[in-house]
Design a protein around this motif. Structure first.
Motif, mmCIF file in Angstrom:
data_model
loop_
_atom_site.group_PDB
_atom_site.id
_atom_site.type_symbol
_atom_site.label_atom_id
_atom_site.label_comp_id
_atom_site.label_asym_id
_atom_site.label_seq_id
_atom_site.Cartn_x
_atom_site.Cartn_y
_atom_site.Cartn_z
ATOM 1 N N SER A 1 5.094 -1.419 9.530
ATOM 2 C CA SER A 1 5.521 -1.892 8.284
ATOM 3 C C SER A 1 6.595 -3.018 8.361
ATOM 4 C CB SER A 1 5.989 -0.661 7.294
ATOM 5 O OG SER A 1 7.354 -0.401 7.833
ATOM 6 N N PHE A 2 7.397 -2.932 9.169
ATOM 7 C CA PHE A 2 8.425 -4.098 9.557
ATOM 8 C C PHE A 2 7.762 -5.284 9.905
ATOM 9 C CE2 PHE A 2 11.180 -6.852 12.180
ATOM 10 C CZ PHE A 2 12.562 -6.609 11.634
ATOM 11 N N THR B 1 16.049 -3.204 5.420
ATOM 12 C CA THR B 1 15.227 -3.783 4.390
ATOM 13 C C THR B 1 15.287 -5.449 4.685
ATOM 14 O OG1 THR B 1 17.039 -3.738 2.865
ATOM 15 C CG2 THR B 1 15.684 -2.002 2.848
ATOM 16 N N ASP C 1 13.237 -14.934 7.426
ATOM 17 C CA ASP C 1 12.058 -15.795 8.253
ATOM 18 C C ASP C 1 12.262 -15.977 9.581
ATOM 19 O OD1 ASP C 1 10.853 -16.037 5.808
ATOM 20 O OD2 ASP C 1 11.760 -17.967 5.279
ATOM 21 N N ARG D 1 14.265 -8.827 5.995
ATOM 22 C CA ARG D 1 12.958 -9.482 6.606
ATOM 23 C C ARG D 1 13.160 -10.920 6.743
ATOM 24 N NH1 ARG D 1 12.918 -4.863 6.798
ATOM 25 N NH2 ARG D 1 11.468 -3.106 6.802
ATOM 26 N N THR E 1 13.722 2.211 9.494
ATOM 27 C CA THR E 1 13.207 1.652 8.244
ATOM 28 C C THR E 1 13.234 2.516 7.218
ATOM 29 O OG1 THR E 1 10.919 2.430 8.711
ATOM 30 C CG2 THR E 1 11.535 -0.224 9.100
ATOM 31 N N ASP F 1 4.577 -6.215 9.476
ATOM 32 C CA ASP F 1 3.886 -6.815 8.408
ATOM 33 C C ASP F 1 4.278 -8.023 7.831
ATOM 34 O OD1 ASP F 1 1.418 -5.229 8.509
ATOM 35 O OD2 ASP F 1 2.316 -3.782 7.141
ATOM 36 N N ASP F 2 5.752 -8.052 7.809
ATOM 37 C CA ASP F 2 6.164 -9.388 7.356
ATOM 38 C C ASP F 2 6.115 -10.554 8.263
ATOM 39 O OD1 ASP F 2 7.077 -8.858 4.326
ATOM 40 O OD2 ASP F 2 8.064 -7.088 5.645
ATOM 41 N N TYR F 3 5.551 -10.258 9.506
ATOM 42 C CA TYR F 3 5.570 -11.246 10.533
ATOM 43 C C TYR F 3 4.314 -11.655 11.053
ATOM 44 C CZ TYR F 3 10.752 -10.728 9.981
ATOM 45 O OH TYR F 3 11.934 -10.459 9.296
ATOM 46 N N ARG F 4 3.217 -11.499 10.322
ATOM 47 C CA ARG F 4 1.841 -11.939 10.916
ATOM 48 C C ARG F 4 1.641 -13.310 11.340
ATOM 49 N NH1 ARG F 4 -2.036 -8.250 10.604
ATOM 50 N NH2 ARG F 4 -1.500 -6.063 9.749
#
Length: 409
Positions: free
Chosen positions: A366-367, A169, A173, A171, A159, A369-372
């Motif tokens: 951090s990566f 960068t 869906d 992310r 990252t 975090d977009d896939y909670r």
């Protein structure tokens, strides 16, 4: 969607994931004699995340017996895969232990299909898209959509920016994320500080009349070391398979962060093409030598390090992780190592610099975090269970599969 882990789940090496019994993602090789491959499979199509042996090393074996599944990869991965395959065949001298044949390497050209980042294509009835993973040139996150489920296979990724590449960068869906966890237990310092320590150590050693040997992996790390040397105006020789890798990357330099900086580093470096005698003469100079192999398991490093071992004025500067049991690890920790069957003490100084191209703990978190809201499967690490448990404590639906396991996702 059904997925089956054929290798690389609870280990680092021989990564392979089968999707819906039709689409294979990666088919890597684990070093050793004989080398270990994933569980055997006959896919309709293959998708490769990047050109490291543990992800692409066994792909030619999928073309045995006249089988010809299409192989999808980025242009840079295609360049690196063939080079690695030929080198693997050369190193595996016992014909009965070879994972594939020269004919199977030749067949790669018949089935190769290259794709750029963010260009969706069809493979074995699935929609597949590559996204820049920032690990090595051509490395990709792989998004697979079968119409019901969106699976994101991260592959290896970073990252943070390197000189060779920009950090990941993208992310996209996804409903399920198969996430590498190589350095899930590691937190690194600032990369620029590491660069400056590295450059200072090289300069000071040469200024004092010493020679520096930088053992470096052929793909990625050799070229990163070249770029750092160029940026800090440090003269260097480059030897080993990293030379051919650098030349091949010139063909696909649009995969690099700064193609002009790479061309400058190529001009700045002095490539070694001679035999053992020339290497010994170079080792006697006050200079820097970037050479394979990164863990001292072979290559020109087996000539250079013994040549400089006698003086503490000299330096062996490691720029990659040294696996337990390798000569590099032994030298770093104990000051002696096996060089082609000879265990030699090394008086030269040893120092390690963390130039890893993998995300550390903070980068992984951090990566993710977009896939909670996604299901997370942790793979490709020595502590996948521990990483999954830490994610669960933070509210993720996370688990660590094992090799051979099939899951309905």
């Amino acid at each position: 969607m059904d997925i089956r882990f054929l290798g690389g789940a609870d280990e680092i090496g021989r990564s392979a994931l089968l999707v819906n019994d039709r689409l294979l993602i990666d088919y890597g090789l684990e070093g050793g004699t004989p080398p270990r491959t994933p569980i055997d499979v006959d896919p309709e199509a293959v998708v490769v995340s990047h050109g490291h042996l543990d992800h692409v090393g066994a792909v030619p074996s999928l073309l045995s017996g006249g089988r010809r599944p299409p192989i999808h990869w980025t242009p840079a991965t295609r360049e690196l895969a063939e080079l690695l395959a030929r080198d693997t065949l050369k190193l595996q001298r016992d014909q009965y232990n070879r994972p594939f044949t020269r004919a199977e390497i030749g067949a790669l050209g018949e089935v190769s299909e290259t794709h750029g980042y963010r260009e969706t294509f069809e493979a074995a009835g699935h929609e597949v898209t590559f996204f820049d993973a920032g690990h090595i040139p051509g490395s990709a996150h792989v998004l697979v959509n079968d119409g019901d489920t969106r699976l994101l296979y991260t592959g290896d990724f970073h990252t943070e920016d390197q000189r060779l590449l920009s950090g990941s960068t993208a992310r996209p869906d996804a409903d399920v994320v198969v996430c590498e966890s190589t350095y899930a237990d590691v937190t690194r310092g600032d990369r620029r500080d590491t660069e400056e320590r590295f450059a200072r150590a090289l300069r000071e050693t040469v200024h004092r009349g010493g020679t520096v040997v930088v053992p470096a992996f052929a793909v990625g790390r050799t070229q990163e070391a070249m770029l750092v040397c160029d940026a800090y105006d440090i003269d260097c020789y480059v030897d080993g398979m990293g030379v051919e890798v650098a030349k091949r990357l010139r063909r696909v330099d649009d995969s690099l962060r700064d193609p002009e900086a790479f061309r400058s580093a190529m001009r700045h470096a002095r490539f070694v093409t001679g035999r053992r005698g020339q290497k010994k003469r170079i080792a006697g100079q006050n200079t820097v030598i970037v050479t394979t192999s990164g863990m001292l398991t072979g290559g020109p490093a087996m000539t250079y390090v013994p040549e400089i071992r006698g003086s503490p004025t000299n330096l062996v500067a490691f720029v990659g992780h040294q696996v337990e049991g390798t000569p590099g690890r032994a030298l770093l920790e104990r000051g002696r190592a096996d060089f082609d069957g000879r265990v030699l003490p090394v008086a030269a100084r040893r120092e390690a610099f963390d130039f890893s191209a993998h995300a550390d703990r903070e980068g992984l978190r951090s990566f993710l975090d977009d896939y909670r809201d996604a299901r997370v499967l942790t793979v490709h690490g020595d502590a996948t269970d521990r990483f999954a448990a830490a994610l669960r404590e933070d509210g993720f639906a996370a688990s660590a599969p094992t090799n051979g396991v099939s899951l309905d996702i």
